[in-house]
Design an enzyme around this catalytic site. Structure first.
Site, mmCIF file in Angstrom:
data_model
loop_
_atom_site.group_PDB
_atom_site.id
_atom_site.type_symbol
_atom_site.label_atom_id
_atom_site.label_comp_id
_atom_site.label_asym_id
_atom_site.label_seq_id
_atom_site.Cartn_x
_atom_site.Cartn_y
_atom_site.Cartn_z
ATOM 1 N N SER A 195 0.843 -1.212 0.000
ATOM 2 C CA SER A 195 0.000 0.000 0.000
ATOM 3 C C SER A 195 0.873 1.255 0.000
ATOM 4 C CB SER A 195 -0.948 0.007 1.203
ATOM 5 O OG SER A 195 -0.227 0.021 2.415
ATOM 6 N N HIS A 196 2.175 1.102 0.256
ATOM 7 C CA HIS A 196 3.064 2.267 0.295
ATOM 8 C C HIS A 196 4.357 2.045 -0.484
ATOM 9 C CE1 HIS A 196 0.102 3.239 3.316
ATOM 10 N NE2 HIS A 196 0.416 4.496 3.095
ATOM 11 N N ASP A 215 -4.962 0.633 1.549
ATOM 12 C CA ASP A 215 -5.503 -0.723 1.386
ATOM 13 C C ASP A 215 -6.963 -0.692 0.942
ATOM 14 O OD1 ASP A 215 -3.337 -2.479 1.796
ATOM 15 O OD2 ASP A 215 -3.362 -2.012 3.933
HETATM 16 P P1 NDP Z 1 -1.033 -3.765 9.124
HETATM 17 O O1 NDP Z 1 -2.330 -3.879 9.843
HETATM 18 O O2 NDP Z 1 -0.871 -4.551 7.886
HETATM 19 O O3 NDP Z 1 0.176 -4.143 10.078
HETATM 20 C C1 NDP Z 1 0.388 -3.442 11.269
HETATM 21 C C2 NDP Z 1 1.565 -4.037 12.012
HETATM 22 O O4 NDP Z 1 1.205 -5.301 12.527
HETATM 23 C C3 NDP Z 1 2.795 -4.255 11.144
HETATM 24 O O5 NDP Z 1 3.914 -3.977 11.902
HETATM 25 C C4 NDP Z 1 2.676 -5.730 10.783
HETATM 26 O O6 NDP Z 1 3.940 -6.315 10.514
HETATM 27 C C5 NDP Z 1 2.078 -6.305 12.016
HETATM 28 N N1 NDP Z 1 1.263 -7.475 11.775
HETATM 29 C C6 NDP Z 1 0.277 -7.625 10.862
HETATM 30 N N2 NDP Z 1 -0.279 -8.838 10.979
HETATM 31 C C7 NDP Z 1 0.357 -9.469 11.975
HETATM 32 C C8 NDP Z 1 0.241 -10.760 12.574
HETATM 33 N N3 NDP Z 1 -0.664 -11.654 12.162
HETATM 34 N N4 NDP Z 1 1.073 -11.078 13.604
HETATM 35 C C9 NDP Z 1 1.989 -10.183 14.034
HETATM 36 N N5 NDP Z 1 2.155 -8.955 13.505
HETATM 37 C C10 NDP Z 1 1.339 -8.606 12.490
HETATM 38 O O7 NDP Z 1 -0.709 -2.223 8.803
HETATM 39 P P2 NDP Z 1 -1.695 -1.029 8.494
HETATM 40 O O8 NDP Z 1 -2.613 -1.486 7.417
HETATM 41 O O9 NDP Z 1 -2.300 -0.525 9.731
HETATM 42 O O10 NDP Z 1 -0.677 0.058 7.922
HETATM 43 C C11 NDP Z 1 -0.009 -0.193 6.702
HETATM 44 C C12 NDP Z 1 0.979 0.888 6.401
HETATM 45 O O11 NDP Z 1 0.303 2.093 6.054
HETATM 46 C C13 NDP Z 1 1.938 1.258 7.516
HETATM 47 O O12 NDP Z 1 3.259 1.144 7.024
HETATM 48 C C14 NDP Z 1 1.641 2.721 7.826
HETATM 49 O O13 NDP Z 1 2.752 3.519 8.195
HETATM 50 C C15 NDP Z 1 1.078 3.189 6.503
HETATM 51 N N6 NDP Z 1 0.224 4.362 6.683
HETATM 52 C C16 NDP Z 1 0.765 5.591 6.381
HETATM 53 C C17 NDP Z 1 0.018 6.726 6.585
HETATM 54 C C18 NDP Z 1 0.593 8.070 6.353
HETATM 55 O O14 NDP Z 1 -0.080 9.062 6.632
HETATM 56 N N7 NDP Z 1 1.799 8.200 5.867
HETATM 57 C C19 NDP Z 1 -1.369 6.654 7.063
HETATM 58 C C20 NDP Z 1 -1.796 5.311 7.380
HETATM 59 C C21 NDP Z 1 -1.025 4.217 7.174
HETATM 60 P P3 NDP Z 1 4.400 -6.617 8.980
HETATM 61 O O15 NDP Z 1 4.678 -5.262 8.380
HETATM 62 O O16 NDP Z 1 5.578 -7.488 9.081
HETATM 63 O O17 NDP Z 1 3.231 -7.287 8.322
HETATM 64 O O1 PYC Z 2 -2.788 4.651 3.546
HETATM 65 O O2 PYC Z 2 -4.006 5.771 4.967
HETATM 66 C C1 PYC Z 2 -3.087 5.699 4.157
HETATM 67 C C2 PYC Z 2 -2.265 6.890 3.912
HETATM 68 C C3 PYC Z 2 -2.569 8.181 4.152
HETATM 69 C C4 PYC Z 2 -1.493 8.934 3.757
HETATM 70 C C5 PYC Z 2 -0.553 8.082 3.281
HETATM 71 N N1 PYC Z 2 -1.038 6.841 3.394
#
Ligand code: NDP
Ligand code: PYC
Length: 335
Positions: A46-47, A187
């Site tokens: 997703s990033h 996502d």
């Molecule tokens: P996930 O829900 O996929 O994962 C969250 C964390 O939990 C990760 O560290 C992941 O590790 C871990 N994890 C997931 N599943 C398991 C499991 N079954 N057991 C143990 N650990 C687990 O992430 P999100 O969807 O919440 O976020 C995805 C990305 O989006 C992030 O990198 C975040 O920084 C980015 N994001 C950026 C934003 C921005 O404004 N720049 C805004 C929102 C999100 P692993 O990575 O190894 O799967």
């Molecule tokens: O995936 O929610 C997101 C997000 C917001 C800004 C960058 N990524």
């Protein structure tokens, strides 16, 4: 995953050309290219390169300055600030990093408050390198209003991720990085593109009714915080630390209506870095191993970040798989 295989170095070079040909200075293009390539390499899809179109349409809209030169401010012995000057957050972090590390190593803890910045990537690339240097790091960033606070009716918070990294002795760092909404907006976009429904309880439509339709969430609807009132409280904290403390905008203040195509949230980011050498007791990185060992004994099979590290190792040996159409598009964008 199937696709054409490309090495990390080649992908960085390609993305550097893409950003360089589309509104970024050499320095900014280099930082964004590494960030996107790391996401793709580690399976943070997703990033990874998925974000390129969003970066480029934001740059083309004039909403973000791809040539901005961040200004670093030494605010106090343990506090530094960076004004990203309406540029991306990662170049501001790169500029402030040496001062931040010096302060953390001198004082035991140091804060970096980045404002006037656009963060469009994953957070883990910002913090994992600190843990690889033996430091502990925590970061939060707020984004744009697309998540409804628990008990409220309309979006106020962003998807607001929080990420944490800590060193271990003889092993990859412990890292987690998660949105405080039920899922990342990226996502939701990927689910919409692939015609998949969202898990129940992820979001609401424009009338505030629960929906599993990603298009309904994206077009006037919103996500909800993860874990009800608990995730909502964390998301609120991230608005306060990412915006109120840094001097950046709250997610609900992001107004890109005059910039058609803008997608990068113009907000703020906070980092806190600790030097565990100042802590009490046995070496931190050994104690981190003790904790992981006990979790394994208890049956744990997956630590956060292990999936990414596995992708990284695979990419190092075989290359990063990318769909041929996506790679052709990047090559076209690179001129
Ligand atoms: P996930 O829900 O996929 O994962 C969250 C964390 O939990 C990760 O560290 C992941 O590790 C871990 N994890 C997931 N599943 C398991 C499991 N079954 N057991 C143990 N650990 C687990 O992430 P999100 O969807 O919440 O976020 C995805 C990305 O989006 C992030 O990198 C975040 O920084 C980015 N994001 C950026 C934003 C921005 O404004 N720049 C805004 C929102 C999100 P692993 O990575 O190894 O799967
Ligand atoms: O995936 O929610 C997101 C997000 C917001 C800004 C960058 N990524």
């Amino acid at each position: 995953m199937s696709g054409e295989l490309i090495s990390y170095a080649d992908l960085v070079a390609l993305l550097r050309a893409v950003f360089g040909h589309n509104g970024c200075s050499e320095a900014v293009a280099a930082v964004l290219a590494e960030n996107c390539a790391m996401g793709e390499r580690d399976g943070s899809l997703s990033h990874g390169i998925f974000r390129v179109d969003g970066y480029l349409s934001s740059l083309a809209s004039g909403w973000v300055d791809g040539h901005a030169e961040p200004v670093v401010e030494d605010a106090s012995p343990a506090f530094c600030r960076a004004d990203a000057r309406n540029g991306f957050a990662q170049p501001a972090l790169a500029a402030a990093r040496p001062l931040l590390v010096e302060k953390a190593r001198h004082n035991g803890v140091a804060v970096l408050a980045i404002r006037n910045s656009h963060h469009f990537g994953a957070l883990w690339p910002d913090i994992e390198p600190f843990a690889r240097e033996g430091l502990i790091a925590l970061s939060v960033v707020n984004s744009f209003a697309c998540s409804v606070p628990y008990g409220a009716q309309s979006p106020v918070f962003g998807t607001n991720p929080i990420a944490f990294a800590a060193p271990r002795t003889g092993a990859d760092p412990i890292v987690f990085d998660m949105a405080t909404s039920s899922m990342a907006n990226g996502d939701v976009q990927i689910a919409a593109r692939e015609g998949r429904q969202l898990p129940p309880g992820s979001g609401v439509d424009s009338q505030g009714r629960p929906t599993t339709d990603p298009n309904a969430v994206l077009n006037g609807g919103a996500l909800v915080p993860f874990g009800g009132h608990k995730g909502s409280a964390l998301s609120m904290m991230i608005e306060l630390l990412g915006a109120a403390l840094t001097g950046g905008k709250f997610s609900f203040e992001v107004d890109w209506s005059e910039h058609k195509g803008a997608q990068t949230p113009h907000t703020g980011q906070l980092l806190i870095v600790f030097d565990p050498a100042f802590g009490g007791g046995l070496p931190f990185a050994d104690r981190a191993n003790d904790l992981v060992a006990r979790m394994r004994e208890a049956g744990l099979t997956r630590l956060p970040a292990e999936r990414r590290y596995r992708h990284r190792r695979e990419a190092e040996t075989t290359g990063i798989p990318i769909a041929p159409t996506a790679l052709a598009r990047l090559r076209a964008l690179a001129g």
